[in-house]
Motif scaffolding. Structure first.
Motif, PDB file in Angstrom:
ATOM      1  N   ASN A   1      18.175 -85.573  77.525  1.00  0.00           N
ATOM      2  CA  ASN A   1      18.917 -86.620  78.052  1.00  0.00           C
ATOM      3  C   ASN A   1      17.847 -87.473  78.831  1.00  0.00           C
ATOM      4  OD1 ASN A   1      20.863 -88.190  78.713  1.00  0.00           O
ATOM      5  ND2 ASN A   1      21.921 -86.925  80.229  1.00  0.00           N
ATOM      6  N   GLU A   2      18.141 -88.984  78.788  1.00  0.00           N
ATOM      7  CA  GLU A   2      17.440 -89.858  79.626  1.00  0.00           C
ATOM      8  C   GLU A   2      18.548 -90.851  80.177  1.00  0.00           C
ATOM      9  OE1 GLU A   2      14.341 -91.875  77.257  1.00  0.00           O
ATOM     10  OE2 GLU A   2      14.940 -90.718  75.435  1.00  0.00           O
ATOM     11  N   TYR A   3      18.107 -90.778  81.438  1.00  0.00           N
ATOM     12  CA  TYR A   3      19.049 -91.713  82.479  1.00  0.00           C
ATOM     13  C   TYR A   3      18.119 -92.196  83.638  1.00  0.00           C
ATOM     14  CZ  TYR A   3      18.304 -87.131  84.682  1.00  0.00           C
ATOM     15  OH  TYR A   3      17.823 -85.911  85.144  1.00  0.00           O
ATOM     16  N   ASP A   4      18.995 -92.984  84.263  1.00  0.00           N
ATOM     17  CA  ASP A   4      18.390 -93.394  85.630  1.00  0.00           C
ATOM     18  C   ASP A   4      18.924 -92.688  87.010  1.00  0.00           C
ATOM     19  OD1 ASP A   4      16.802 -95.601  84.576  1.00  0.00           O
ATOM     20  OD2 ASP A   4      18.191 -96.984  84.782  1.00  0.00           O
ATOM     21  N   THR A   5      18.201 -92.181  87.794  1.00  0.00           N
ATOM     22  CA  THR A   5      18.774 -91.353  89.042  1.00  0.00           C
ATOM     23  C   THR A   5      19.573 -92.159  89.611  1.00  0.00           C
ATOM     24  OG1 THR A   5      16.805 -92.138  90.122  1.00  0.00           O
ATOM     25  CG2 THR A   5      16.911 -89.869  89.246  1.00  0.00           C
ATOM     26  N   ILE A   6      20.695 -91.476  90.345  1.00  0.00           N
ATOM     27  CA  ILE A   6      21.557 -92.154  91.102  1.00  0.00           C
ATOM     28  C   ILE A   6      21.960 -92.011  92.568  1.00  0.00           C
ATOM     29  CG2 ILE A   6      22.979 -92.547  88.845  1.00  0.00           C
ATOM     30  CD1 ILE A   6      24.704 -89.978  89.629  1.00  0.00           C
ATOM     31  N   SER A   7      22.501 -92.308  93.291  1.00  0.00           N
ATOM     32  CA  SER A   7      22.930 -91.884  94.618  1.00  0.00           C
ATOM     33  C   SER A   7      23.881 -90.659  94.567  1.00  0.00           C
ATOM     34  CB  SER A   7      23.436 -92.970  95.488  1.00  0.00           C
ATOM     35  OG  SER A   7      24.686 -93.368  95.159  1.00  0.00           O
ATOM     36  N   THR A   8      23.890 -89.998  95.856  1.00  0.00           N
ATOM     37  CA  THR A   8      25.049 -88.693  95.952  1.00  0.00           C
ATOM     38  C   THR A   8      26.293 -89.406  96.224  1.00  0.00           C
ATOM     39  OG1 THR A   8      24.662 -88.900  98.202  1.00  0.00           O
ATOM     40  CG2 THR A   8      23.131 -87.372  96.918  1.00  0.00           C
ATOM     41  N   GLU A   9      26.507 -90.617  96.431  1.00  0.00           N
ATOM     42  CA  GLU A   9      27.906 -91.161  96.574  1.00  0.00           C
ATOM     43  C   GLU A   9      28.838 -90.831  95.445  1.00  0.00           C
ATOM     44  OE1 GLU A   9      29.797 -95.322  97.370  1.00  0.00           O
ATOM     45  OE2 GLU A   9      28.026 -94.992  98.496  1.00  0.00           O
ATOM     46  N   GLY A  10      29.866 -90.185  95.761  1.00  0.00           N
ATOM     47  CA  GLY A  10      30.882 -89.940  94.509  1.00  0.00           C
ATOM     48  C   GLY A  10      30.398 -88.770  93.752  1.00  0.00           C
ATOM     49  N   GLU A  11      29.326 -88.134  93.883  1.00  0.00           N
ATOM     50  CA  GLU A  11      28.680 -86.815  93.326  1.00  0.00           C
ATOM     51  C   GLU A  11      29.153 -85.732  93.755  1.00  0.00           C
ATOM     52  OE1 GLU A  11      27.026 -87.266  90.030  1.00  0.00           O
ATOM     53  OE2 GLU A  11      27.866 -89.172  90.522  1.00  0.00           O
ATOM     54  N   GLN A  12      29.182 -84.596  92.671  1.00  0.00           N
ATOM     55  CA  GLN A  12      29.717 -83.273  93.375  1.00  0.00           C
ATOM     56  C   GLN A  12      28.831 -82.478  92.727  1.00  0.00           C
ATOM     57  OE1 GLN A  12      34.257 -82.522  93.183  1.00  0.00           O
ATOM     58  NE2 GLN A  12      34.427 -84.549  92.795  1.00  0.00           N
ATOM     59  N   MET A  13      28.844 -81.251  93.487  1.00  0.00           N
ATOM     60  CA  MET A  13      27.967 -80.238  92.925  1.00  0.00           C
ATOM     61  C   MET A  13      28.613 -79.372  91.763  1.00  0.00           C
ATOM     62  SD  MET A  13      26.321 -78.189  96.150  1.00  0.00           S
ATOM     63  CE  MET A  13      27.747 -78.071  97.017  1.00  0.00           C
ATOM     64  N   GLU A  14      28.145 -78.552  90.785  1.00  0.00           N
ATOM     65  CA  GLU A  14      28.727 -77.964  89.698  1.00  0.00           C
ATOM     66  C   GLU A  14      28.099 -76.555  89.561  1.00  0.00           C
ATOM     67  OE1 GLU A  14      25.797 -79.141  85.806  1.00  0.00           O
ATOM     68  OE2 GLU A  14      26.929 -80.800  86.779  1.00  0.00           O
ATOM     69  N   SER A  15      28.771 -75.728  88.933  1.00  0.00           N
ATOM     70  CA  SER A  15      28.238 -74.377  88.480  1.00  0.00           C
ATOM     71  C   SER A  15      29.076 -74.074  87.023  1.00  0.00           C
ATOM     72  CB  SER A  15      28.725 -73.552  89.353  1.00  0.00           C
ATOM     73  OG  SER A  15      30.158 -73.204  89.240  1.00  0.00           O
ATOM     74  N   HIS A  16      28.242 -73.358  86.539  1.00  0.00           N
ATOM     75  CA  HIS A  16      28.537 -72.765  85.089  1.00  0.00           C
ATOM     76  C   HIS A  16      29.186 -70.994  85.101  1.00  0.00           C
ATOM     77  CE1 HIS A  16      27.060 -76.528  84.108  1.00  0.00           C
ATOM     78  NE2 HIS A  16      26.071 -76.097  85.007  1.00  0.00           N
ATOM     79  N   LYS A  17      29.804 -70.731  84.167  1.00  0.00           N
ATOM     80  CA  LYS A  17      29.811 -69.220  84.124  1.00  0.00           C
ATOM     81  C   LYS A  17      29.514 -68.615  82.874  1.00  0.00           C
ATOM     82  CE  LYS A  17      34.479 -69.049  86.585  1.00  0.00           C
ATOM     83  NZ  LYS A  17      35.814 -68.584  86.649  1.00  0.00           N
TER      84      LYS A  17
END
Length: 154
Positions: free
Chosen positions: A51-67
């Motif tokens: 993936n390629e992207y520009d980094t972002i602020s934490t505003e509105g972001e959430q932590m994730e996890s996987h099983k």
């Protein structure tokens, strides 16, 4: 979770043959010639997402996890912060989606780590993570996320 540089990958070969395959893929691939997309390494047991992207602020972001999968997140170029916490008594803000293999958590990360070019982080199912966060200002990042199945090898 584990954070290190790719030059130390052999220290983690004891985690199993799937990790060896994942690290060999990272070490042997010239990612300057690899486009964004999903790449099979060993069927559905190990695959890479470039993936390629520009980094972002934490505003509105959430932590994730996987099983179903462990993440090995490798920074090809750029830098980013990744927020972390340990999955304890957290309640998901978005319930587990079995097809997409993720759930979200609204709590603020306990700590952040800075990953730079050549570094990787391994996130197990008990590791909450919030990737793609800007260090000071948004910068372009190229990252490979290798998904390693948590299912026992046959």
């Amino acid at each position: 979770m584990i954070i290190d540089t790719l030059k130390n990958a052999q220290l983690y070969y004891g985690l199993g043959s799937r990790f060896v395959k994942a690290f060999e893929y990272l070490q042997q691939t010239d990612f300057s010639k690899v486009e964004k997309g999903k790449y099979e390494i060993d069927g559905t047991d190990i695959f890479a997402i470039v993936n390629e992207y520009d980094t972002i602020s934490t505003e509105g972001e959430q932590m994730e996890s996987h099983k179903k999968y462990i993440d090995v997140q490798y920074i090809v170029s750029g830098e980013e912060l990744i927020g972390h916490d340990f999955l304890k008594s957290h309640t998901p803000s978005k319930a587990y989606d079995e097809t997409a293999d993720f759930m979200l958590f609204g709590e603020t990360p306990t700590f952040f780590s800075k990953l730079e070019q050549g570094m990787f982080a391994i996130f197990f199912p008990t590791d909450l993570h919030m990737p793609n966060i800007k260090v000071k200002a948004p910068v372009p990042v190229k990252k490979v996320v290798i998904k390693i199945s948590t299912a026992s090898p046959e």
